[in-house]
Design an enzyme around this catalytic site. Structure first.
Site, short mmCIF file in Angstrom:
data_model
loop_
_atom_site.label_atom_id
_atom_site.label_comp_id
_atom_site.label_asym_id
_atom_site.label_seq_id
_atom_site.Cartn_x
_atom_site.Cartn_y
_atom_site.Cartn_z
N VAL A 26 -63.41 -7.17 -42.48
CA VAL A 26 -62.62 -6.63 -41.36
C VAL A 26 -63.08 -5.23 -40.94
O VAL A 26 -62.52 -4.66 -40.00
CB VAL A 26 -61.10 -6.66 -41.65
N ILE B 79 -50.30 2.10 -58.15
CA ILE B 79 -49.90 0.71 -58.34
C ILE B 79 -50.95 0.06 -59.24
O ILE B 79 -52.15 0.26 -59.05
CB ILE B 79 -49.85 -0.03 -56.98
N SER C 189 -51.39 5.41 -48.19
CA SER C 189 -51.38 5.94 -49.56
C SER C 189 -50.70 7.31 -49.54
O SER C 189 -50.76 8.02 -48.53
CB SER C 189 -52.81 6.11 -50.07
N GLY D 20 -57.42 -8.35 -46.78
CA GLY D 20 -57.65 -8.02 -48.20
C GLY D 20 -56.61 -8.62 -49.11
O GLY D 20 -56.03 -7.94 -49.96
N ALA D 21 -56.38 -9.93 -48.95
CA ALA D 21 -55.30 -10.58 -49.72
C ALA D 21 -55.81 -11.36 -50.93
O ALA D 21 -55.06 -12.08 -51.56
CB ALA D 21 -54.51 -11.51 -48.79
N SER D 22 -57.08 -11.19 -51.28
CA SER D 22 -57.60 -11.95 -52.43
C SER D 22 -57.15 -11.36 -53.76
O SER D 22 -57.06 -12.06 -54.76
CB SER D 22 -59.14 -11.98 -52.38
N ARG D 23 -56.88 -10.03 -53.77
CA ARG D 23 -56.55 -9.37 -55.02
C ARG D 23 -55.44 -8.33 -54.80
O ARG D 23 -55.11 -8.00 -53.66
CB ARG D 23 -57.79 -8.65 -55.59
N ASN E 26 -54.14 -4.19 -44.92
CA ASN E 26 -54.10 -3.83 -46.35
C ASN E 26 -55.49 -3.58 -46.94
O ASN E 26 -55.61 -2.83 -47.90
CB ASN E 26 -53.39 -4.95 -47.12
N TYR F 194 -61.18 9.21 -48.79
CA TYR F 194 -60.06 8.26 -48.89
C TYR F 194 -58.81 8.88 -48.27
O TYR F 194 -58.10 8.24 -47.49
CB TYR F 194 -59.81 7.93 -50.37
P1 NAP Z 1 -57.77 -3.94 -54.88
O1 NAP Z 1 -57.04 -4.61 -55.99
O2 NAP Z 1 -59.09 -3.31 -55.15
O3 NAP Z 1 -57.92 -4.98 -53.68
C1 NAP Z 1 -58.56 -4.61 -52.50
C2 NAP Z 1 -58.54 -5.75 -51.53
O4 NAP Z 1 -59.15 -5.31 -50.30
C3 NAP Z 1 -59.32 -6.96 -52.01
O5 NAP Z 1 -58.59 -8.14 -51.73
C4 NAP Z 1 -60.61 -6.90 -51.19
O6 NAP Z 1 -61.12 -8.19 -50.89
C5 NAP Z 1 -60.09 -6.28 -49.90
N1 NAP Z 1 -61.17 -5.70 -49.09
C6 NAP Z 1 -61.95 -4.61 -49.37
N2 NAP Z 1 -62.84 -4.42 -48.38
C7 NAP Z 1 -62.64 -5.41 -47.47
C8 NAP Z 1 -63.23 -5.76 -46.23
N3 NAP Z 1 -64.26 -5.04 -45.72
N4 NAP Z 1 -62.77 -6.83 -45.55
C9 NAP Z 1 -61.74 -7.57 -46.06
N5 NAP Z 1 -61.13 -7.30 -47.23
C10 NAP Z 1 -61.58 -6.23 -47.92
O7 NAP Z 1 -56.89 -2.77 -54.25
P2 NAP Z 1 -55.31 -2.62 -54.07
O8 NAP Z 1 -54.86 -1.63 -55.06
O9 NAP Z 1 -54.66 -3.94 -53.97
O10 NAP Z 1 -55.29 -1.90 -52.63
C11 NAP Z 1 -54.76 -2.52 -51.47
C12 NAP Z 1 -54.45 -1.42 -50.47
O11 NAP Z 1 -53.45 -0.55 -51.05
C13 NAP Z 1 -55.64 -0.52 -50.13
O12 NAP Z 1 -55.63 -0.21 -48.76
C14 NAP Z 1 -55.39 0.71 -50.96
O13 NAP Z 1 -55.99 1.84 -50.40
C15 NAP Z 1 -53.89 0.78 -50.95
N6 NAP Z 1 -53.32 1.58 -52.04
C16 NAP Z 1 -53.47 1.20 -53.34
C17 NAP Z 1 -52.93 1.99 -54.35
C18 NAP Z 1 -53.04 1.64 -55.81
O14 NAP Z 1 -52.67 2.49 -56.67
N7 NAP Z 1 -53.51 0.47 -56.18
C19 NAP Z 1 -52.24 3.16 -54.02
C20 NAP Z 1 -52.11 3.51 -52.69
C21 NAP Z 1 -52.65 2.70 -51.72
P3 NAP Z 1 -62.43 -8.83 -51.58
O15 NAP Z 1 -62.34 -8.55 -53.05
O16 NAP Z 1 -62.29 -10.29 -51.23
O17 NAP Z 1 -63.63 -8.21 -50.94
#
Ligand code: NAP
Length: 243
Positions: free
Chosen positions: A61, A185, A139, A9-12, A87, A152
């Site tokens: 994944v 975040i 998280s 999940g490294a695209s965003r 991730n 979640y």
């Molecule tokens: P995000 O900006 O929505 O990015 C999510 C990433 O996960 C995207 O790159 C997406 O890829 C990828 N993804 C989703 N489903 C996938 C799959 N089936 N296979 C491969 N890639 C997949 O979210 P984020 O905030 O960066 O979150 C990243 C991690 O941090 C997550 O596990 C989230 O639960 C955790 N987290 C985030 C926060 C927060 O406040 N942001 C807080 C606590 C924990 P595509 O777009 O290419 O599908």
């Protein structure tokens, strides 16, 4: 040889920042994406301007076969995997009573099963070299629970349990397993929050700001460089949750 790291999940968002931070620090990065091909290509192009080469690989994944193909690509090309960052993740706001079997499968498979399969696929290579580092992006909700995010919270609590148990099982093979549990975040995951809601949240956080993806990426870099930390859930949350 430089370390080889797969980041799911490294695209965003957080994963993208982890990919940048590691690539800029001489780690060979394999950045996985699923749907966001354009963003993944932009990430590759951005790093190319700095003369840094990364691989971007599409794989869902949450599916064993696609996870296997991702790992096979890396092993065919680099022969070893030093680091796995689990991730990839999704979130959803819904009353528990309204959750369906489909919701359960989607969230648990994306957030937790993916970490299970990806870890299983890389571990034999890490055991072979008696070295490895697995980092699960969890998280705070896996630690303290979130209303309207029960599935979640379950997925992230499962990730924390997996982190602790697997660290014990893999310690003798010199493979360290840790989790990072972010607070809030600024990424697309929170794009639904209004400016007012974000400001109200900032008032609840002792460090008085929403976290940045870089705050998490720095900890990932540190965990890779370290060699005596394992089985820990490190919460980076500005003091929002202290337990
Ligand atoms: P995000 O900006 O929505 O990015 C999510 C990433 O996960 C995207 O790159 C997406 O890829 C990828 N993804 C989703 N489903 C996938 C799959 N089936 N296979 C491969 N890639 C997949 O979210 P984020 O905030 O960066 O979150 C990243 C991690 O941090 C997550 O596990 C989230 O639960 C955790 N987290 C985030 C926060 C927060 O406040 N942001 C807080 C606590 C924990 P595509 O777009 O290419 O599908």
């Amino acid at each position: 040889m430089e370390k080889v790291a797969i980041i799911t999940g490294a695209s965003r968002g957080i994963g993208r920042e982890i990919a940048k931070q590691l690539a800029r620090n001489k780690v060979k990065v394999i950045a996985n994406y699923n749907q966001s091909e354009k963003e993944a290509k932009e990430l590759k192009a951005e790093l190319e301007k700095e003369n840094i080469e990364i691989d971007i690989i599409k794989a869902d994944v949450s599916k064993r076969k696609e996870a296997q193909e991702l790992v096979k690509f890396v092993l065919d090309k680099y022969k070893k995997i030093d680091v796995l960052v689990n991730n990839a993740g999704i979130s959803e706001y819904k009353m528990f009573i309204d959750e369906t079997d489909e919701d359960w499968n989607k969230i648990i498979n994306t957030n937790l099963y993916s970490a299970f399969v990806m870890s299983q696929e890389v571990i034999p290579n890490m055991v072979h070299y008696k070295e490895g580092c697995i980092i699960n992006i969890s998280s705070i909700w896996g630690m303290v629970g979130a209303s309207l995010e029960v599935l979640y919270s379950i997925s992230k609590a499962g990730m924390n349990g997996m982190t602790k148990a697997l660290a014990k099982e893999l310690g003798p093979s010199n493979i360290r397993v840790n989790a990072i549990a972010p607070g809030i975040i600024k990424t697309d995951m929170n794009a639904n929050l209004t400016q007012e809601e974000l400001e109200n949240l900032e008032k609840e956080i002792p460090l008085e700001r929403i976290g940045k993806a870089e705050d998490i990426a720095k900890c990932v870099k540190w965990l890779i460089e370290d060699n005596y930390t394992t089985g820990q859930v490190i919460s980076i949350n500005g003091g929002w949750t202290i337990i």
